[in-house]
Design an enzyme around this catalytic site. Structure first.
Site, PDB file in Angstrom:
ATOM      1  N   HIS A   1       2.233  32.152   4.458  1.00 48.95           N
ATOM      2  CA  HIS A   1       1.079  32.734   3.779  1.00 48.95           C
ATOM      3  C   HIS A   1       0.028  31.666   3.479  1.00 48.95           C
ATOM      4  CE1 HIS A   1      -0.792  35.051   0.301  1.00 48.95           C
ATOM      5  NE2 HIS A   1      -0.823  35.912   1.283  1.00 48.95           N
TER       6      HIS A   1
ATOM      7  N   LYS B   1      -2.985  28.844   3.933  1.00 51.53           N
ATOM      8  CA  LYS B   1      -4.281  28.745   4.604  1.00 51.53           C
ATOM      9  C   LYS B   1      -4.689  27.273   4.579  1.00 51.53           C
ATOM     10  CE  LYS B   1      -4.073  33.153   3.026  1.00 51.53           C
ATOM     11  NZ  LYS B   1      -3.074  33.692   2.118  1.00 51.53           N
TER      12      LYS B   1
ATOM     13  N   ASP C   1      -9.165  15.542  12.011  1.00 49.93           N
ATOM     14  CA  ASP C   1      -9.205  14.087  12.223  1.00 49.93           C
ATOM     15  C   ASP C   1      -8.566  13.283  11.094  1.00 49.93           C
ATOM     16  OD1 ASP C   1     -10.373  14.354  14.661  1.00 49.93           O
ATOM     17  OD2 ASP C   1     -12.411  13.856  14.010  1.00 49.93           O
TER      18      ASP C   1
ATOM     19  N   HIS D   1      -9.091  38.409  -4.349  1.00 56.63           N
ATOM     20  CA  HIS D   1      -8.074  37.789  -3.506  1.00 56.63           C
ATOM     21  C   HIS D   1      -7.795  36.348  -3.906  1.00 56.63           C
ATOM     22  CE1 HIS D   1      -6.229  36.353   0.359  1.00 56.63           C
ATOM     23  NE2 HIS D   1      -5.670  37.547   0.268  1.00 56.63           N
TER      24      HIS D   1
ATOM     25  N   LYS E   1      -6.499  33.111  -5.840  1.00 57.06           N
ATOM     26  CA  LYS E   1      -5.319  32.746  -6.626  1.00 57.06           C
ATOM     27  C   LYS E   1      -5.651  31.431  -7.314  1.00 57.06           C
ATOM     28  CE  LYS E   1      -3.937  34.624  -2.416  1.00 57.06           C
ATOM     29  NZ  LYS E   1      -3.954  36.019  -2.691  1.00 57.06           N
TER      30      LYS E   1
ATOM     31  N   ASP F   1      -7.373  24.348 -20.105  1.00 54.95           N
ATOM     32  CA  ASP F   1      -8.033  23.361 -20.980  1.00 54.95           C
ATOM     33  C   ASP F   1      -9.194  22.627 -20.313  1.00 54.95           C
ATOM     34  OD1 ASP F   1      -6.396  24.027 -23.053  1.00 54.95           O
ATOM     35  OD2 ASP F   1      -5.085  22.284 -22.879  1.00 54.95           O
TER      36      ASP F   1
END
Length: 419
Positions: free
Chosen positions: A129, A131, A136, A327, A329, A334
């Site tokens: 899941h 991404k 380089d 979508h 997350k 603080d």
């Protein structure tokens, strides 16, 4: 319990939550972090870096769509390969369909591997899941944004672009992102093999020396935190050695919170430890604001609401975001700790799937992330405790049934790991 005793117990619990969850990730300083909001910013930055690549491009994603965004990224990968750049891509066997562009890639020199091509495969039920991208060994990307058009969701047009984030990284942390990709690449190549065949070659290491390494890393992490310098950690969750790494990163930050916890997540079904940590924080006077995504999976919407009771009673402020598809997350604690990544706060992400988050401490980009979460909270529908408690009996029963069904299913999938 006396007031003094209660205070001592609260401090002890705070200390335990704050220290026991340092895990195997490392913090590094001297990184440049760029917060990217939405696919527009992410794809523009990613394609620009790919077009400038001279040696190597790697990309790992759960969803790669044959839409405008996907075609643009694919074209950039093809251009890079035509220049002699080594290009490797990992997609998930369930998250990504067998696209026509995949036939073009091998001919052009793009090496493509599929993680767990079937629902149950070499790696069980787990999905990748994550991404991720590295160009380089200079720039890396991590976040929640798939290779998909911002306004498209399962064939429907969204009213506004997805609410989502990624970060562009430049500095020492890039090496950690690259290493995670390489382990995944070898893992797919070899199939499900013993742990030692997938770990980096560290030379002859005894249990004592590994323990010493972890202690040094923990001390280094704590020194960076205490020193107030901006630092970054790449935190990957897998089913090999970092099974609870992301959950523990959240627990560490929540346990040390003094003033404010801002958390946004589309699938909020964490286990008891994380829910209790939020309750403890709210009870000790920390302002806790939780934004939850809605209207993607109806059954999950009912199940999540079962959790509101304990959170609201403790003083957690809950809001449901319905302006568009939430979508992202992300979280900020603080104003000096933040995270951006792919991990939902549910059983699949915390216990089964391969996930990746970036944790930021004292980084300037945290302020922008905090403002974005607060703006989304204002745009969300606040849950009123009195109204919630007066729900009809039928709605309460449906919520309980949805939660219980989810919990039983996840306990089976995680072999009892989900609590």
């Amino acid at each position: 319990m006396s007031t003094r005793g209660a205070g001592r117990f609260a401090r002890l619990r705070h200390a335990l939550l704050g220290r026991r969850y340092w895990q195997r990730y490392r913090f590094t300083s001297g990184n440049d972090v760029r917060l990217l909001r939405s696919g527009d910013e992410f794809f523009s930055a990613l394609i620009g870096r790919i077009d400038a690549a001279q040696q190597d491009v790697v990309l790992e994603t759960y969803i790669f769509c044959h839409d405008k965004a996907g075609q643009a990224v694919s074209a950039a990968l093809l251009r890079a390969a035509s220049r002699g750049v080594r290009v490797r891509v990992i997609t998930d066997g369930i998250g990504t369909a067998r696209l026509p562009m995949f036939n073009e890639w091998p001919v052009a020199g793009i090496d493509h591997r599929i993680y767990n091509p079937h629902l149950f495969g070499h790696f069980g039920f787990s999905r990748t899941h994550r991404k991720l991208a590295v160009i380089d060994d200079q720039f890396a990307y991590c976040g929640g944004i798939n290779i998909v058009d911002d306004y498209e969701n399962n064939g429907e047009r969204l009213p506004y672009r997805r609410w989502d984030f990624a970060v562009e990284l430049h500095g020492p942390v890039v090496a950690d992102v690259r290493q995670a990709f390489e382990v995944q690449w070898r893992r797919i190549q070899l199939g499900h093999r013993p742990l030692h065949s997938l770990q980096p070659d560290l030379g002859p290491q005894t249990s004592a020396s590994l323990g010493s390494l972890r202690r040094r890393r923990r001390r280094r992490n704590e020194e960076l935190w205490a020193g107030g310098r901006p630092c970054v950690a790449f935190v990957a969750r897998d089913n090999l050695i970092n099974r609870r790494a992301i959950e523990k990163a959240y627990l560490a930050a929540i346990g040390q919170a003094r003033n404010e916890i801002l958390l946004a997540n589309p699938y909020f079904m964490p286990g008891r430890k994380l829910r209790r940590a939020l309750v403890f924080a709210a009870r000790r006077g920390v302002v806790v604001k939780l934004i939850i995504g809605r209207k993607e999976f109806k059954a999950l919407d009912y199940a999540v609401r079962f959790l509101y009771h304990a959170l609201l009673r403790a003083g957690v402020q809950i809001a449901e975001y319905e302006k568009t598809l939430l979508h992202g997350k992300v979280a900020v604690v603080d104003s000096n700790w933040g995270t951006v990544g792919s991990s939902n706060l549910d059983a699949l992400s915390l216990m089964l799937n391969n996930e990746a988050n970036v944790v930021l401490v004292n980084d300037p980009s945290i302020n922008a992330l905090r403002e974005a979460i607060l703006d989304a909270f204002k745009d969300s529908r606040r849950i009123d405790e009195a109204h919630y408690e007066s729900r009809p009996a039928g709605e309460r029963a449906l919520s309980w049934l949805a939660y219980t069904s989810y919990r039983v299913a996840m306990k089976l999938l995680t072999v009892g790991g989900y609590d």
